[in-house]
Design an enzyme around this catalytic site. Structure first.
Site, PDB file in Angstrom:
ATOM      1  N   GLU A 162       0.793  -1.233   0.000  1.00 38.40           N
ATOM      2  CA  GLU A 162       0.000   0.000   0.000  1.00 38.40           C
ATOM      3  C   GLU A 162       0.826   1.283   0.000  1.00 38.40           C
ATOM      4  O   GLU A 162       0.821   2.054   0.981  1.00 38.40           O
ATOM      5  CB  GLU A 162      -0.978  -0.014   1.197  1.00 38.40           C
ATOM      6  CG  GLU A 162      -1.885  -1.228   1.234  1.00 38.40           C
ATOM      7  CD  GLU A 162      -2.910  -1.198   2.365  1.00 38.40           C
ATOM      8  OE1 GLU A 162      -2.875  -0.273   3.193  1.00 38.40           O
ATOM      9  OE2 GLU A 162      -3.760  -2.095   2.408  1.00 38.40           O
ATOM     10  N   GLU A 348      -5.443  -8.679   0.414  1.00 39.92           N
ATOM     11  CA  GLU A 348      -6.159  -8.377   1.664  1.00 39.92           C
ATOM     12  C   GLU A 348      -7.616  -8.083   1.336  1.00 39.92           C
ATOM     13  O   GLU A 348      -7.911  -7.350   0.386  1.00 39.92           O
ATOM     14  CB  GLU A 348      -5.604  -7.119   2.363  1.00 39.92           C
ATOM     15  CG  GLU A 348      -4.311  -7.313   3.086  1.00 39.92           C
ATOM     16  CD  GLU A 348      -3.838  -6.039   3.785  1.00 39.92           C
ATOM     17  OE1 GLU A 348      -4.684  -5.205   4.198  1.00 39.92           O
ATOM     18  OE2 GLU A 348      -2.620  -5.887   3.913  1.00 39.92           O
TER      19      GLU A 348
END
Ligand code: IFM
Length: 447
Positions: A162, A348
């Protein structure tokens, strides 16, 4: 029951700072510092002990095995390998991951390793961290050490988790470590994170390393809140900020022109040097996607990017995030169409709810519904031609949820942070069935 393709990869995910603890056996990271700043992390929580995974990993991996989870995505703590942010390696740190891999191998669980999940050595931050271009070489060196040591045992590597969070929440909004609130710093940090990714991929190829390497981006679907043209434009800007600023350089070798223009009031982009974009676009083997929620935008002068947020009327998780699984299928299909059909993994996906233990059980029906809807959305995307190869539930354990401390529970396994007792929630047993069936029972779609 809807079935997934044969050989679909199933796993659960965690990250080092969120579960390991063992502060005394590693160097200080930016999150250790950040936790000490009053008001930055809820209840003054910190990562000194977390889930004590550093000591309890055999029990945790046994639990994974009992739940038939075939893959485990975890991250390596940079400050455990290089405690002082220099090039002096901590053999004890490497030895921990060596033991972890041995335990996984003994249980037949395959590792997918994230090289950076936000816990930068503080000593590197003291030299400017991601705002200093020298970090690119430091990251490349750190990764080389890990490839040399574990390359014959790990077949899937993720450079970064991220980059938007690292750069924006860490340097733009200041909600995460190191806590800057500075737009030029955000843009510079984002570039250096991406560049470090590209350099590592380049050297992975140059050395003809075995295995696969990719990057994980947190992406969402950004929709206009209404039919106003200005809302549509706001949604495009938000998409540029969150998604395209990271996808375009990795897959197209360029930053999006509209966003370059928006950001030009903050920086002259002199940190982008010749050859950087070619390096960032070094071909990856896969794209990891972390997907949780969606955004609905309208035009709001004065707000960041003049974009205002509206609710879409969907139910929400304990994070306040709206649940909209179609946002995931829209996203996966869009990636196929606009980014040349890359190999995709959901690295995720999951939800925080206010779980409670009753008679030794955690009945987390909301989480089961969330996961079920999102797996259904994955199947929709696969049917539409997206090359989705796997799905990792976030998270294996309840853990340290960054600025929210231990108040938000994302785990399939409940953790009592006083006693460190682990209790598999009903969702863990449900996920075990999904894995065993390689398929999911479909319910009526509620969104
Ligand atoms: O806990 C985080 C994780 O570290 C990165 N992705 C989002 C999760 C939930 O907020």
């Amino acid at each position: 029951m809807r079935k997934f393709p044969e050989h679909f990869v199933w796993g659960t995910a965690t990250s080092s700072f969120q579960i390991e603890g063992g502060r005394d056996t590693r160097g200080e990271s930016i999150w250790d510092q950040f936790c000490k700043n009053p008001g930055k992390v809820l209840n003054g929580d910190h990562g000194e002990v977390a889930c004590d995974h550093i000591n309890r990993y055999p029990e945790d991996i046994q639990l994974m095995k009992d739940l038939d989870v075939p893959w485990y995505r975890f991250s390596i703590s940079w400050s455990r390998i290089f405690p002082d942010g220099d090039r002096v390696v901590n053999e004890e740190g490497l030895a921990f991951y060596d033991r972890l891999l041995t335990e996984l191998e003994a249980k037949g669980i395959k590792p997918a390793v994230t090289l950076y999940h936000w816990d930068l050595p503080q000593a590197l931050q003291d030299r400017g961290g991601w705002m200093n271009r020298e970090i690119v070489e430091e990251f490349a060196h750190y990764c080389e050490v890990l490839f040399d040591r574990f390359g014959d045992r790990v077949s899937n590597w993720i450079t970064h988790n991220e980059p938007w969070v690292v750069s924006w929440l860490g340097h733009g909004s200041g909600e995460h470590a190191p806590g800057y609130r500075d737009i030029p710093a955000f843009l510079k940090a984002a570039h250096h994170v991406l560049l470090s990714h590209g350099k590592v991929v380049e050297q992975f190829r140059a050395k003809q390393r075995k295995g696969e390497i990719g990057i994980t981006l947190n992406l969402n679907s950004s929709y206009a809140a209404d039919e106003q043209p200005s809302s549509k434009e706001a949604a495009v800007r938000w998409d540029g900020f969150l998604n395209r600023w990271f996808l375009d350089p990795v897959f197209k070798g360029s930053y999006p022109a509209d966003m370059l223009e928006h950001y030009s009031v903050y920086t002259d982009f002199s940190f982008i040097k010749e050859g950087d974009l070619e390096a960032i676009a070094a071909p990856v083997d896969f794209l990891g996607i972390n997907y949780y929620s969606i955004s609905y935008l309208n035009h709001q002068p004065g707000a960041w990017l003049d974009a205002g947020h509206e609710g879409g009327g969907h139910r929400r998780t304990a994070m306040g995030w709206e649940v909209y699984a179609k946002g995931l299928s829209d996203l996966l299909i869009r990636l196929k169409e606009e980014y040349n059909n890359p190999v995709l993994y959901v690295t995720e996906n999951g939800a925080a709810y206010d779980d409670e233990v009753t008679d030794g059980k955690v009945v987390d029906s909301d989480r089961i519904q969330y996961l079920q809807e999102h797996l259904d959305a994955c199947l929709d995307a696969i049917e539409a031609g997206a090359d989705l190869r796997g799905y990792f539930a976030w998270s294996f354990l309840d853990n340290f949820e960054w600025a929210f401390g231990y108040s938000k529970r994302f785990g399939l396994v409940y953790v009592d942070f006083e006693t460190q007792e682990r209790i598999p929630k009903e969702s863990a047993k449900w996920f075990q069935q999904v894995i065993q069936n390689n398929g999911v029972e479909v319910q009526v779609k509620t969104n």
